[in-house]
Motif scaffolding. Structure first.
Motif, mmCIF file in Angstrom:
data_model
loop_
_atom_site.group_PDB
_atom_site.id
_atom_site.type_symbol
_atom_site.label_atom_id
_atom_site.label_comp_id
_atom_site.label_asym_id
_atom_site.label_seq_id
_atom_site.Cartn_x
_atom_site.Cartn_y
_atom_site.Cartn_z
ATOM 1 N N ALA A 34 0.834 -1.206 0.000
ATOM 2 C CA ALA A 34 0.000 0.000 0.000
ATOM 3 C C ALA A 34 0.869 1.256 0.000
ATOM 4 N N ILE A 35 1.951 1.250 0.762
ATOM 5 C CA ILE A 35 2.854 2.421 0.809
ATOM 6 C C ILE A 35 3.534 2.599 -0.545
ATOM 7 N N GLN A 36 4.029 1.524 -1.119
ATOM 8 C CA GLN A 36 4.725 1.607 -2.407
ATOM 9 C C GLN A 36 3.801 2.068 -3.530
ATOM 10 N N SER A 37 2.545 1.685 -3.457
ATOM 11 C CA SER A 37 1.612 2.076 -4.517
ATOM 12 C C SER A 37 0.980 3.442 -4.259
ATOM 13 N N GLY A 38 1.250 4.028 -3.087
ATOM 14 C CA GLY A 38 0.686 5.346 -2.762
ATOM 15 C C GLY A 38 -0.745 5.280 -2.265
ATOM 16 N N GLN A 39 -1.254 4.128 -1.938
ATOM 17 C CA GLN A 39 -2.624 3.968 -1.473
ATOM 18 C C GLN A 39 -2.755 4.046 0.046
ATOM 19 N N TYR A 40 -1.646 4.114 0.771
ATOM 20 C CA TYR A 40 -1.693 4.147 2.232
ATOM 21 C C TYR A 40 -1.803 5.590 2.695
ATOM 22 N N ASN A 41 -2.880 5.910 3.408
ATOM 23 C CA ASN A 41 -3.102 7.262 3.924
ATOM 24 C C ASN A 41 -2.798 7.289 5.414
ATOM 25 N N ILE A 42 -2.090 8.318 5.836
ATOM 26 C CA ILE A 42 -1.697 8.464 7.234
ATOM 27 C C ILE A 42 -2.609 9.494 7.895
ATOM 28 N N ASN A 43 -3.171 9.130 9.029
ATOM 29 C CA ASN A 43 -3.980 10.048 9.837
ATOM 30 C C ASN A 43 -3.046 10.631 10.903
ATOM 31 N N PRO A 44 -2.653 11.908 10.782
ATOM 32 C CA PRO A 44 -1.671 12.485 11.717
ATOM 33 C C PRO A 44 -2.119 12.461 13.181
ATOM 34 N N GLU A 45 -3.396 12.695 13.442
ATOM 35 C CA GLU A 45 -3.883 12.682 14.830
ATOM 36 C C GLU A 45 -3.784 11.280 15.445
ATOM 37 N N SER A 46 -4.171 10.300 14.673
ATOM 38 C CA SER A 46 -4.093 8.926 15.151
ATOM 39 C C SER A 46 -2.639 8.511 15.383
ATOM 40 N N LEU A 47 -1.769 8.904 14.462
ATOM 41 C CA LEU A 47 -0.347 8.593 14.596
ATOM 42 C C LEU A 47 0.235 9.238 15.847
ATOM 43 N N ALA A 48 -0.082 10.508 16.085
ATOM 44 C CA ALA A 48 0.426 11.218 17.261
ATOM 45 C C ALA A 48 -0.065 10.558 18.547
ATOM 46 N N ARG A 49 -1.338 10.155 18.582
ATOM 47 C CA ARG A 49 -1.909 9.503 19.763
ATOM 48 C C ARG A 49 -1.192 8.167 20.029
ATOM 49 N N LYS A 50 -0.941 7.406 18.971
ATOM 50 C CA LYS A 50 -0.273 6.116 19.135
ATOM 51 C C LYS A 50 1.177 6.281 19.605
ATOM 52 N N ILE A 51 1.855 7.281 19.081
ATOM 53 C CA ILE A 51 3.236 7.554 19.523
ATOM 54 C C ILE A 51 3.234 7.940 20.992
ATOM 55 N N SER A 52 2.285 8.792 21.384
ATOM 56 C CA SER A 52 2.186 9.215 22.782
ATOM 57 C C SER A 52 1.913 8.022 23.696
ATOM 58 N N ASN A 53 1.012 7.147 23.283
ATOM 59 C CA ASN A 53 0.704 5.956 24.081
ATOM 60 C C ASN A 53 1.916 5.032 24.199
ATOM 61 N N LEU A 54 2.659 4.891 23.111
ATOM 62 C CA LEU A 54 3.854 4.049 23.131
ATOM 63 C C LEU A 54 4.898 4.615 24.091
ATOM 64 N N GLU A 55 5.111 5.921 24.037
ATOM 65 C CA GLU A 55 6.079 6.544 24.952
ATOM 66 C C GLU A 55 5.642 6.381 26.397
ATOM 67 N N ALA A 56 4.344 6.509 26.635
ATOM 68 C CA ALA A 56 3.830 6.331 27.999
ATOM 69 C C ALA A 56 4.078 4.908 28.481
ATOM 70 N N GLU A 57 3.897 3.958 27.593
ATOM 71 C CA GLU A 57 4.118 2.561 27.959
ATOM 72 C C GLU A 57 5.598 2.283 28.227
ATOM 73 N N ILE A 58 6.448 2.845 27.384
ATOM 74 C CA ILE A 58 7.885 2.603 27.526
ATOM 75 C C ILE A 58 8.448 3.288 28.761
ATOM 76 N N PHE A 59 8.121 4.541 28.949
ATOM 77 C CA PHE A 59 8.721 5.343 30.009
ATOM 78 C C PHE A 59 7.887 5.406 31.277
ATOM 79 N N GLY A 60 6.712 4.788 31.266
ATOM 80 C CA GLY A 60 5.894 4.718 32.481
ATOM 81 C C GLY A 60 5.106 5.982 32.764
ATOM 82 N N ASN A 61 4.995 6.882 31.812
ATOM 83 C CA ASN A 61 4.229 8.123 31.996
ATOM 84 C C ASN A 61 2.803 7.897 31.536
#
Length: 109
Positions: free
Chosen positions: A80-107
């Motif tokens: 999907a990425i190579q064909s250009g069909q993959y769309n990124i939702n910036p808000e969802s991505l930011a939320r997931k990154i924040s959740n991952l950091e919270a899980e890793i660092f305990g925040n």
């Protein structure tokens, strides 16, 4: 007076060889003990300490290596990425990154 069999008298030579062997063994043992003591002393002086960030990185690497991999999903995403069909939702991505950091660092996010 004549001296007979000065060098062929076996028993004195055997005793001298035994003494020499014992002295060499004692000397070798002392040398080995000194070497081992020096090595042990050196090893006790060396130390390593990891920073908190390094310890966290090790935890992340361990979690990453233990995580299950869905290769089929990965292949679909790559296509999907190579064909250009993959769309990124910036808000969802930011939320997931924040959740991952919270899980890793305990925040809490």
């Amino acid at each position: 007076m004549s001296i007979n069999n000065v060098n062929s008298g076996g028993s004195k030579t055997i005793i001298d060889n035994q003494k020499l062997s014992q002295q060499q063994t004692a000397s070798n043992n002392a040398t080995q003990a000194e070497t081992q003591k020096a090595t042990t002393s050196t090893a006790r002086q060396d130390s390593v300490s990891l920073t908190q960030s390094a310890q966290q990185l090790v935890q992340v690497q361990r979690k990453g290596s233990e995580a299950p991999v869905n290769q089929e999903k990965i292949d679909k995403l790559k296509k999907a990425i190579q064909s250009g069909q993959y769309n990124i939702n910036p808000e969802s991505l930011a939320r997931k990154i924040s959740n991952l950091e919270a899980e890793i660092f305990g925040n809490k996010a």
